[in-house]
Write a protein that holds these residues in place. Structure first.
Motif, PDB file in Angstrom:
ATOM      1  N   VAL A 144      18.584   0.000 -46.754  1.00 34.34           N
ATOM      2  CA  VAL A 144      17.950  -1.004 -47.611  1.00 34.34           C
ATOM      3  C   VAL A 144      18.749  -1.144 -48.909  1.00 34.34           C
ATOM      4  O   VAL A 144      19.610  -0.330 -49.223  1.00 34.34           O
ATOM      5  N   CYS A 161      12.680  -2.861 -50.294  1.00 36.79           N
ATOM      6  CA  CYS A 161      11.874  -1.641 -50.187  1.00 36.79           C
ATOM      7  C   CYS A 161      10.658  -1.879 -51.065  1.00 36.79           C
ATOM      8  O   CYS A 161      10.786  -2.370 -52.196  1.00 36.79           O
ATOM      9  N   SER A 162       9.479  -1.546 -50.575  1.00 37.20           N
ATOM     10  CA  SER A 162       8.268  -1.856 -51.349  1.00 37.20           C
ATOM     11  C   SER A 162       8.224  -1.092 -52.671  1.00 37.20           C
ATOM     12  O   SER A 162       7.608  -1.544 -53.641  1.00 37.20           O
ATOM     13  N   HIS A 220       4.696   4.711 -45.381  1.00 37.64           N
ATOM     14  CA  HIS A 220       4.066   6.035 -45.440  1.00 37.64           C
ATOM     15  C   HIS A 220       2.619   5.991 -45.911  1.00 37.64           C
ATOM     16  O   HIS A 220       1.823   6.855 -45.549  1.00 37.64           O
ATOM     17  N   CYS A 272       9.680   0.688 -40.901  1.00 37.18           N
ATOM     18  CA  CYS A 272       9.940  -0.118 -42.094  1.00 37.18           C
ATOM     19  C   CYS A 272      10.496  -1.498 -41.703  1.00 37.18           C
ATOM     20  O   CYS A 272      11.547  -1.583 -41.058  1.00 37.18           O
ATOM     21  N   TRP A 308      11.950  -3.639 -43.457  1.00 30.21           N
ATOM     22  CA  TRP A 308      13.241  -3.938 -44.087  1.00 30.21           C
ATOM     23  C   TRP A 308      14.366  -3.154 -43.414  1.00 30.21           C
ATOM     24  O   TRP A 308      15.462  -3.672 -43.245  1.00 30.21           O
TER      25      TRP A 308
HETATM   26 FE1  SF4 Z   1      11.075   1.725 -48.868  1.00 28.21          FE
HETATM   27 FE2  SF4 Z   1       9.182   2.807 -47.403  1.00 28.21          FE
HETATM   28 FE3  SF4 Z   1      11.020   1.299 -46.245  1.00 28.21          FE
HETATM   29 FE4  SF4 Z   1      11.653   3.754 -47.209  1.00 28.21          FE
HETATM   30  S1  SF4 Z   1      10.286   3.284 -45.513  1.00 28.21           S
HETATM   31  S2  SF4 Z   1      12.808   1.874 -47.465  1.00 28.21           S
HETATM   32  S3  SF4 Z   1      10.337   3.813 -49.013  1.00 28.21           S
HETATM   33  S4  SF4 Z   1       9.488   0.624 -47.730  1.00 28.21           S
END
Ligand code: SF4
Ligand code: 13P
Length: 359
Positions: free
Chosen positions: A94, A119-120, A209, A303, A305
């Motif tokens: 990301v 990424c959130s 998570h 995820c 993204w």
């Molecule tokens: Fe972000 Fe969560 Fe994706 Fe890791 S898993 S990149 S912390 S949104």
């Protein structure tokens, strides 16, 4: 109060952002083979190395390893890219991972398969709001998680990753420092509880998570009482409370390899199963539940993204030189300081543990 309510957070309205659907690339064998062969040629032609995160598509992870690249957690990705002589780093992961690579290697070209891979945690911590928060607490040492923009890092004293946060905060706490932490409230609270440090937390969360559910996990453990539970610390406290091991992605893979159990319940992005299964082919891996009461399943443990990375986009990036990460020299000069501080800190720690082999 809900078991997962975090009390030491800043009370700010967080930005609303769009979460894309999780769309994994689908390829038939012939296309996969053709793309893989083309990417191998392009990597060599461009003097490029592929660095991938554990949550990305297994095709990318396999290709990174087969071409002299690297698959790892966010800390080691940064380290590897920094130490590798290639002039072009291709970062499958990301955006903050690509930015970190660029900040550490301003003279190198850093490409990503998709610059829209966000990424959130990063999206939930805009630099202007964060700077205002820091300004209100000038007495605190600012520690930010790697999952932040270059502008947020530029405002920080330290950057940490999930694999290094406990040690860094313990060190700062021992020096009597009070900490301002951003952006993940769950990871921040886990560190706060385990170090006893005085920490004020930004109110962000990882959409992957935060979906793991304590009650449903307890029910799964009851049906697999011999299983060991592995949890990434971006998970809520009710999930962390049930863990046998809490750790970064690399630490969780090591646990699967080294613990003398046959079955593992894993609370992190399911992309990690590729490496876990490779590390311990005979072991049984179960996904921790994201379903149940109050489930939203915005990610269902993958995820969206990270899923934007795939062979097609990677080949396109290498063919065209598109999707290059840009960070201005002025911003990079400030953002590199907290990153270097972490790399120096972890190198010094390694030195303490393993001693100087060159002596
Ligand atoms: Fe972000 Fe969560 Fe994706 Fe890791 S898993 S990149 S912390 S949104
Ligand atoms: P790691 O540093 O453990 O690889 O975590 C990065 C991340 O984005 C986890 O969601």
């Amino acid at each position: 109060m809900n078991a997962d309510t975090i009390t030491h957070t800043v009370n700010l309205p967080l930005p609303v952002f769009h979460v894309p659907p999780t769309l994994n690339e689908r390829l038939d064998d012939a296309e996969r083979e053709a793309l893989t062969a083309e990417i191998r040629t392009l990597l060599a032609r461009e003097n490029a190395v592929l660095v991938a995160h554990y949550y990305t598509n297994p095709d990318l992870q396999a290709l990174a390893e087969a071409t002299g690249g690297y698959v790892s957690d966010s800390l080691d990705m940064a380290r590897f890219g920094h130490e590798h002589p290639a002039q072009t780093l291709v970062v499958a992961g990301v955006r903050f991972m690509g930015e970190t690579a660029k900040i550490l290697n301003p003279e190198k070209r850093v490409l990503m398969p998709d610059l829209g891979a966000e990424c959130s945690l990063d999206l939930g911590c805009p630099a202007d709001q964060f700077a205002a928060f820091c300004d209100q607490h000038p007495d605190r040492t600012v520690v930010v998680y790697a999952n932040t923009s270059a502008a947020v890092k530029a405002r920080a004293d330290w950057m940490v990753t999930s694999g290094s946060a406990l040690d860094v905060v313990r060190h700062l706490h021992a020096e009597g420092k009070k900490i301002l932490w951003a952006p993940d409230r769950y990871l921040g609270d886990y560190i706060r509880v385990n170090t006893g440090a005085d920490m004020l937390l930004w109110n962000g969360a990882c959409i992957v998570h935060e979906e793991f559910k304590g009650q449903e996990l307890a029910a799964l453990i009851a049906t697999h009482p011999q299983a060991k539970v592995l949890v990434h610390p971006e998970s809520p406290p009710s999930v962390i409370a049930l863990a046998d091991v809490v750790g970064s992605t690399s630490q969780l893979i090591t646990a699967v390899k080294t613990l003398p159990a046959q079955t593992f319940i894993v609370a992190t992005d399911r992309g990690i199963f590729y490496k876990m299964q490779q590390a311990a082919p005979d072991k049984i891996l179960l996904e921790a539940p994201t379903a149940g009461y109050s489930a939203t399943c915005r990610s269902c443990a993958h995820c969206p993204w990270m899923a934007m990375n795939g062979l097609r986009k990677l080949a396109h990036t290498l063919r065209t030189g598109g999707n290059e990460i840009q960070v201005s020299a002025e911003l990079a000069a400030r953002a590199v300081l907290p990153i270097k501080r972490l790399l120096d800190f972890s190198a010094a720690q390694k030195q303490q543990v393993f001693g100087n082999n060159d002596a």
